[in-house]
Scaffold this motif. Structure first.
Motif, PDB file in Angstrom:
ATOM      1  N   VAL A 206      41.186  25.456  50.236  1.00 36.42           N
ATOM      2  CA  VAL A 206      40.961  26.864  50.528  1.00 36.42           C
ATOM      3  C   VAL A 206      39.999  27.487  49.505  1.00 36.42           C
ATOM      4  CG1 VAL A 206      42.930  27.660  49.169  1.00 36.42           C
ATOM      5  CG2 VAL A 206      42.130  29.032  51.080  1.00 36.42           C
TER       6      VAL A 206
ATOM      7  N   GLU B 155      37.946  34.381  54.832  1.00 35.04           N
ATOM      8  CA  GLU B 155      38.797  33.401  55.523  1.00 35.04           C
ATOM      9  C   GLU B 155      39.804  32.738  54.596  1.00 35.04           C
ATOM     10  OE1 GLU B 155      38.857  32.928  58.680  1.00 35.04           O
ATOM     11  OE2 GLU B 155      37.149  34.229  59.157  1.00 35.04           O
ATOM     12  N   ARG B 156      39.732  33.050  53.311  1.00 38.12           N
ATOM     13  CA  ARG B 156      40.628  32.367  52.386  1.00 38.12           C
ATOM     14  C   ARG B 156      42.099  32.671  52.666  1.00 38.12           C
ATOM     15  NH1 ARG B 156      38.434  32.178  46.143  1.00 38.12           N
ATOM     16  NH2 ARG B 156      36.654  30.760  46.500  1.00 38.12           N
TER      17      ARG B 156
ATOM     18  N   GLY C 153      43.443  33.938  55.374  1.00 38.70           N
ATOM     19  CA  GLY C 153      43.849  33.465  56.696  1.00 38.70           C
ATOM     20  C   GLY C 153      44.110  31.964  56.709  1.00 38.70           C
ATOM     21  N   PHE C 154      43.222  31.203  56.027  1.00 41.86           N
ATOM     22  CA  PHE C 154      43.398  29.749  55.989  1.00 41.86           C
ATOM     23  C   PHE C 154      44.677  29.366  55.256  1.00 41.86           C
ATOM     24  CE2 PHE C 154      42.811  25.678  53.852  1.00 41.86           C
ATOM     25  CZ  PHE C 154      42.440  24.867  54.914  1.00 41.86           C
TER      26      PHE C 154
ATOM     27  N   THR D  78      47.764  30.266  57.254  1.00 42.69           N
ATOM     28  CA  THR D  78      47.906  29.369  58.411  1.00 42.69           C
ATOM     29  C   THR D  78      48.519  28.042  58.000  1.00 42.69           C
ATOM     30  OG1 THR D  78      45.995  30.393  59.477  1.00 42.69           O
ATOM     31  CG2 THR D  78      46.661  28.211  60.261  1.00 42.69           C
TER      32      THR D  78
ATOM     33  N   SER E 122      33.540  35.320  52.713  1.00 42.22           N
ATOM     34  CA  SER E 122      33.748  35.008  54.131  1.00 42.22           C
ATOM     35  C   SER E 122      34.995  35.692  54.690  1.00 42.22           C
ATOM     36  CB  SER E 122      33.856  33.497  54.322  1.00 42.22           C
ATOM     37  OG  SER E 122      35.016  32.998  53.665  1.00 42.22           O
TER      38      SER E 122
ATOM     39  N   LEU F 228      36.144  27.666  50.246  1.00 42.47           N
ATOM     40  CA  LEU F 228      35.590  28.694  51.134  1.00 42.47           C
ATOM     41  C   LEU F 228      34.987  29.828  50.312  1.00 42.47           C
ATOM     42  CD1 LEU F 228      38.446  28.948  53.807  1.00 42.47           C
ATOM     43  CD2 LEU F 228      36.231  27.840  54.087  1.00 42.47           C
TER      44      LEU F 228
END
Length: 358
Positions: free
Chosen positions: A251, A260-261, A263-264, A267, A258, A254
């Motif tokens: 993670v 997305e850290r 969220g990743f 998840t 972005s 990334l």
């Protein structure tokens, strides 16, 4: 010519009919002979008395166990169910006859006509199990030898050790005790633990079988050593856990911009939590004598994933922080600790001069 052939055919037919009639007439005589023999050897017999000619002579009971199948092994309940039969034989000195006189060297019976020993399972799962009354056929020979083959499904109490699950090995014991009699009256003598007709189990491999005898009280322990087949658990449990552990640190590769850290990382954490819920039904719910190592690994994976989520949130917090705001006291200490650790890493890599210059 034709008349000669016809005479031969009629003669052969008459001879075969005569032989069949003689055979039919012999069958009632043989049955009557067996009935007379049984009546002679059982009349006035007390099946509760030891079958010895001289009081004080022990009866030697030899027996073996033949295991044919493993029904199940419930690690949580601590129950091993096996199918098999015992081969038991002894000499009844009060029974003998001349086989030439009766034309019979042995016969079978289902009723309780003769003395037989009583066995008790020492470690049954549930109610006590007594091996005495059954509907199996017994056989008695003209020299007094009696053979008995009681068969059943035996539920054994067996405490499982799942520390190395699913690479564990289990040892269970079928303990048989001779009831009532001591060694001066009856000698219990095991001869073998057979697995010639054993049907392989889908989950367990039979590794080893052996038996031991305890003189007093007279106990015979039939030990069964099993090894779990781990491939199913490796493919469906261990490899997914290892894969998710490897995915977690990526993670930080990334870009922070972005978005997305978080969220990743969340998840992956949710995936581990869902997988933990699904795999809980496959893990044995045992904490004694020790938790399964796989359960500890799952917990460590969840804790590691939660820590990564926390670190991602903190790092993004500092990354998106307004540069005009002063650094807090805790933040300053954290940065100093990071610099010290960085210097230590540089010095350990042989960069001593650069370390002192800094």
């Amino acid at each position: 010519m034709f008349s000669y052939v016809g005479c031969m055919i009629i003669t052969c037919t008459c001879l075969s009919i005569t032989n069949a009639d003689e055979h039919k007439s012999d069958e009632p005589d043989k049955n009557r002979t067996v009935q007379e023999l049984i009546r002679e050897v059982t009349t006035g017999r007390n099946k509760e008395v030891l079958p010895v000619n001289k009081w004080g002579e022990p009866v030697r009971v030899a027996f073996y166990f033949h295991m044919t199948y493993i029904q199940e092994f419930d690690e949580v309940a601590g129950k091993l169910s096996v199918n098999g039969y015992f081969g038991i034989d002894w000499i009844d000195n009060t029974v003998s006859w001349n086989p030439d006189k009766y034309g019979v060297s042995s016969f079978t019976f289902n009723e309780e006509l003769f003395w037989k020993p009583t066995f008790i399972m020492r470690n049954p799962y549930g109610a006590a199990k007594i091996i005495y009354e059954d509907h199996n056929v017994k056989r008695v020979h003209h020299n007094g030898q009696i053979e008995w083959f009681p068969s059943d499904s035996f539920d054994i109490a067996c405490q499982a050790d799942v520390t190395n699950y699913p690479f564990d090995m289990q040892t269970c014991t079928l303990a048989i005790v001779l009831s009532v009699y001591d060694e001066k009256e009856v000698i219990l003598w095991p001869t073998a633990f057979l697995t010639d007709w054993f049907i392989p189990h889908k989950t367990w491999d039979l590794v080893e079988t052996n038996f031991t005898r305890i003189p007093f009280p007279q106990i015979v322990n039939f030990r069964i050593r099993l090894r779990r087949k781990p491939m199913y658990f490796v493919l469906n449990l261990i490899l997914p856990i290892v894969l998710m552990c490897i995915l977690n640190p990526f993670v930080f590769l990334l870009p922070a911009d972005s978005g997305e850290r978080v969220g990743f990382s969340i998840t992956v954490l949710l995936a581990i939590a869902v997988f933990l819920t699904i795999s809980a039904s496959s893990l044995p719910a045992i904490s004694d004598p020790q938790l399964p190592s796989l359960s500890i690994l799952l917990f460590a994976d969840v804790a590691f994933s939660g820590l990564i989520v926390l670190l991602v949130i903190i790092s993004l917090r500092f990354y998106l922080r307004n540069e005009n705001l002063p650094v807090s006291y805790l933040g300053e200490k954290f940065v100093k600790c990071c610099r010290v650790l960085r210097r230590s890493c540089s010095c350990s890599n042989g960069q001593t001069i650069q370390c002192h210059n800094k």
